[in-house]
Design a protein around this motif. Structure first.
Motif, PDB file in Angstrom:
ATOM      1  N   SER A 214       2.273 -22.187   9.752  1.00 14.94           N
ATOM      2  CA  SER A 214       2.333 -23.656   9.808  1.00 14.94           C
ATOM      3  C   SER A 214       2.746 -24.267   8.463  1.00 14.94           C
ATOM      4  CB  SER A 214       0.984 -24.233  10.247  1.00 14.94           C
ATOM      5  OG  SER A 214      -0.008 -23.989   9.268  1.00 14.94           O
ATOM      6  N   GLY A 215       2.953 -23.428   7.448  1.00 11.83           N
ATOM      7  CA  GLY A 215       3.390 -23.920   6.147  1.00 11.83           C
ATOM      8  C   GLY A 215       4.851 -23.613   5.847  1.00 11.83           C
ATOM      9  N   HIS A 216       5.577 -23.099   6.838  1.00 12.15           N
ATOM     10  CA  HIS A 216       6.993 -22.781   6.588  1.00 12.15           C
ATOM     11  C   HIS A 216       7.817 -24.025   6.267  1.00 12.15           C
ATOM     12  CE1 HIS A 216       5.958 -18.842   7.578  1.00 12.15           C
ATOM     13  NE2 HIS A 216       6.573 -18.648   8.715  1.00 12.15           N
ATOM     14  N   TYR A 217       7.372 -25.168   6.759  1.00 10.34           N
ATOM     15  CA  TYR A 217       8.097 -26.422   6.496  1.00 10.34           C
ATOM     16  C   TYR A 217       8.219 -26.699   4.996  1.00 10.34           C
ATOM     17  CZ  TYR A 217       3.919 -28.882   5.007  1.00 10.34           C
ATOM     18  OH  TYR A 217       2.819 -29.249   4.289  1.00 10.34           O
ATOM     19  N   THR A 218       7.311 -26.136   4.200  1.00  4.71           N
ATOM     20  CA  THR A 218       7.320 -26.420   2.755  1.00  4.71           C
ATOM     21  C   THR A 218       8.575 -25.894   2.062  1.00  4.71           C
ATOM     22  OG1 THR A 218       6.074 -24.386   2.297  1.00  4.71           O
ATOM     23  CG2 THR A 218       4.810 -26.432   2.582  1.00  4.71           C
ATOM     24  N   ILE A 219       9.287 -24.939   2.676  1.00  7.06           N
ATOM     25  CA  ILE A 219      10.502 -24.401   2.033  1.00  7.06           C
ATOM     26  C   ILE A 219      11.511 -25.526   1.824  1.00  7.06           C
ATOM     27  CG2 ILE A 219      12.440 -22.788   2.276  1.00  7.06           C
ATOM     28  CD1 ILE A 219      10.551 -20.980   3.909  1.00  7.06           C
TER      29      ILE A 219
END
Lengths: 386, 386
Positions: B276-281
């Motif tokens: 759920s933290g892949h968006y941070t890329i």
């Protein structure tokens, strides 16, 4: 063919090759590198690494055979042999035919001029008398250039007075490259524009970056460039025309002079991702490296608008330091949370070698500049004490 | 010690390990991987790859010996042995002592509860009668969970009526893990928050993401989560407290339930970068992977504010497809310029396997959602026809 099963071969495993691979890997591509240095920046992230000189034709052929598309991270390579490979049916982007023209600054200028793209006046030089005649008419001002192989100011000699003519000529004429002279442009700013062309002919143009050089090496890129809207438009339009002239597939960088009266003239064109485009890693959704990979593999091109004002600053090897790389002040430099650091992983440092860069994306150019310069002042690329 | 000469060892070479390495390499770090699969996603970008089972203690020791800091991309590993290695003086982040507590959901819940962090009511279960008594008091509703080893809904059994109790118990009790039950929370949304703690104890908290699951597997993350400012604040504060409880160094993901009355309760905590933290890329200046690397190597933590509204969507192996991976619709998917695609490079696909993800950063959540779903509808992860 399934695009993702296209294997990519890259001539050169320096920082540009490394950053291409980092983005190609996100998309799932296989990447092979040709570079003579075993522990070059690309080495540990390449699927294969042919360790051979760049002019080793057997090695170039091997790279072409083991991959589906060849590209390169610098332009001073054996374009003639790449041309042969292309004629044999290998896929090479940007095309060696464009590369052959671009490699020779005189040929490059001729093409740009005949397309009506504004460039400084220029002349091929075969004797000191020719040079003398050319600069005499222009107040003994001019830029003498090696036609082949120059970079970071190497191969250029700025003539500022009559006294410079002889040394300029003897210095460059002895380099083994033909030479040319350009009129001296009293520019007030250097800017550059990245432009990419896809396999289908689609073109995208990145924002205009302002470049500040130190010792003829790029020091800072500030984006957007602090120029008028009119200059932005001129630079953008010139980049578009340049892409049409060379018909190149992939990333091109167009370096430009801006003069006091708002004229914009092409300084030179590089057929590859460029140091002045490193800001795109943080500053745009699609970095120049990913864009290049998309272009040469036949993928649609990505979004190029600026996410926010940013400043890129090069980290060069400290003067007087030579040997195994040691970074000083890393923690202090990174204590600014908006600063992004890139270190290329070169084992050996030397004076002025490009060892890394930093980028700050912030709410204004002034803030980005201040933070970039503050971070820069904290970090030093040194050599281990022997 | 020069921080950059710290070698990083990563247990697990899946997509999380791969994305850690891609960011570690930008900073110039050496990375070694332990993973039993030769062509795992991390393989081609690791400086070294120990091919061995995750529970091979000799291999774990070897990885610890050849690197300066150990970390892991998933929590179901031999924490007891890592604890021994830590006691011997090896550096391991997040600490195996925190990991041992987190691995066991019952112990995790006890720690969270005693710190006053809101969580669902829970009880250890050793017999079907105990389970029956617990759910009977709650209208035969509850979530039976394996205390150890669950992920993506595996190891969970939702009890919705009296008729479910026996099957829930026999299914999970036969798995070899102790079990526990939690009260059923009628949540209206699942959200998650990434939190990172540096070696010096500094903490940063990322924005709150809204998670939509399909078949108990994460499907979409929407950031910022579409909840009230009050819920954002509660989630943020809970994440901060969780970091204090576990005293962990590195990236943690706190998954939370949001109820209709605006309560926020911890569902579970993962001591690592999270799907759920892949968006941070794309969505933040510092990705969760770079942040984790900064934390475990002792670098200052980076900027975590959101650059713009974004949506991440997982790409899973198509149902009914099993075998060598083949991507369909790549060009169509990438025809949206704001869409960024990540493919993990897994050689084999199978139904619901996490094969990649896409992220859209756009001017509004609505636009990002529309473009992400449109791109998603174009791409399919298939298997080669045998």
């Amino acid at each position: 063919m399934n695009i993702l099963s296209k294997k990519i071969g890259i001539i050169g495993g320096g920082q540009l090759g490394k950053m291409m691979i980092l983005d190609a890997k996100r998309l799932g591509f296989y990447c092979a590198t040709l570079d003579p240095t075993k522990h070059c920046p690309s080495h540990s992230i390449s699927d294969a690494h042919i360790i051979a000189p760049f002019d080793d034709r057997d090695a170039l052929r091997q790279l072409a055979e083991m991959t589906d598309v060849l590209t390169y991270e610098f332009e001073h390579i054996d374009a003639e042999f790449l041309n042969i490979l292309e004629d044999e049916g290998y896929t090479i982007y940007p095309s060696p035919k464009a590369l052959l023209k671009i490699q020779d600054k005189y040929e490059q200028n001729k093409m740009l001029k005949s397309a009506g793209i504004p460039i400084p006046d220029f002349k091929n030089i075969t004797s000191i008398d020719e040079l003398n005649d050319y600069v005499k008419d222009r107040g003994f001002k001019g830029m003498l250039k090696s036609r082949l192989g120059g970079y970071d100011g190497k191969g250029n000699y700025l003539i500022r007075s009559e006294a410079d003519v002889e040394e300029a000529y003897t210095t460059l004429a002895s380099n083994g490259s033909p030479i040319m002279v350009e009129e001296f442009i009293p520019f007030i700013m250097e800017v550059s524009v990245l432009a990419t062309r896809g396999i289908e002919g689609d073109i995208v143009i990145y924002p205009v970056g302002e470049n500040i050089h130190k010792n003829s090496i790029l020091d800072e890129t500030i984006v957007p460039a602090r120029v008028s809207g009119e200059v932005h438009k001129k630079a953008h339009d010139i980049a578009w025309k340049v892409m049409e002239v060379f018909e190149g597939v992939g990333m091109f960088c167009v370096e430009l002079f801006v003069t006091e009266d708002g004229s914009v003239l092409v300084n030179e064109v590089a057929p590859r991702p460029h140091n002045s485009g490193h800001y795109t890693i943080e500053g745009c959704l699609t970095s120049q490296f990913e864009q290049h990979i998309r272009a040469i593999t036949g993928l649609p091109l990505g979004h190029v608008e600026l996410l926010g004002p940013c400043v890129m600053k090069n980290l060069l090897g400290q003067e007087g330091e030579f040997g195994k790389t040691r970074i000083e002040g890393l923690v202090e430099c990174l204590s600014e949370p908006e600063l992004k650091l890139h270190l290329y992983g070169k084992e050996e440092t030397k004076a002025f070698r490009k060892m890394g860069h930093l980028t700050v994306l912030s709410s204004s150019i002034e803030e980005a500049l201040e933070k970039a310069r503050q971070g820069y002042s904290q970090i030093k690329i040194m050599a281990e004490k022997g």
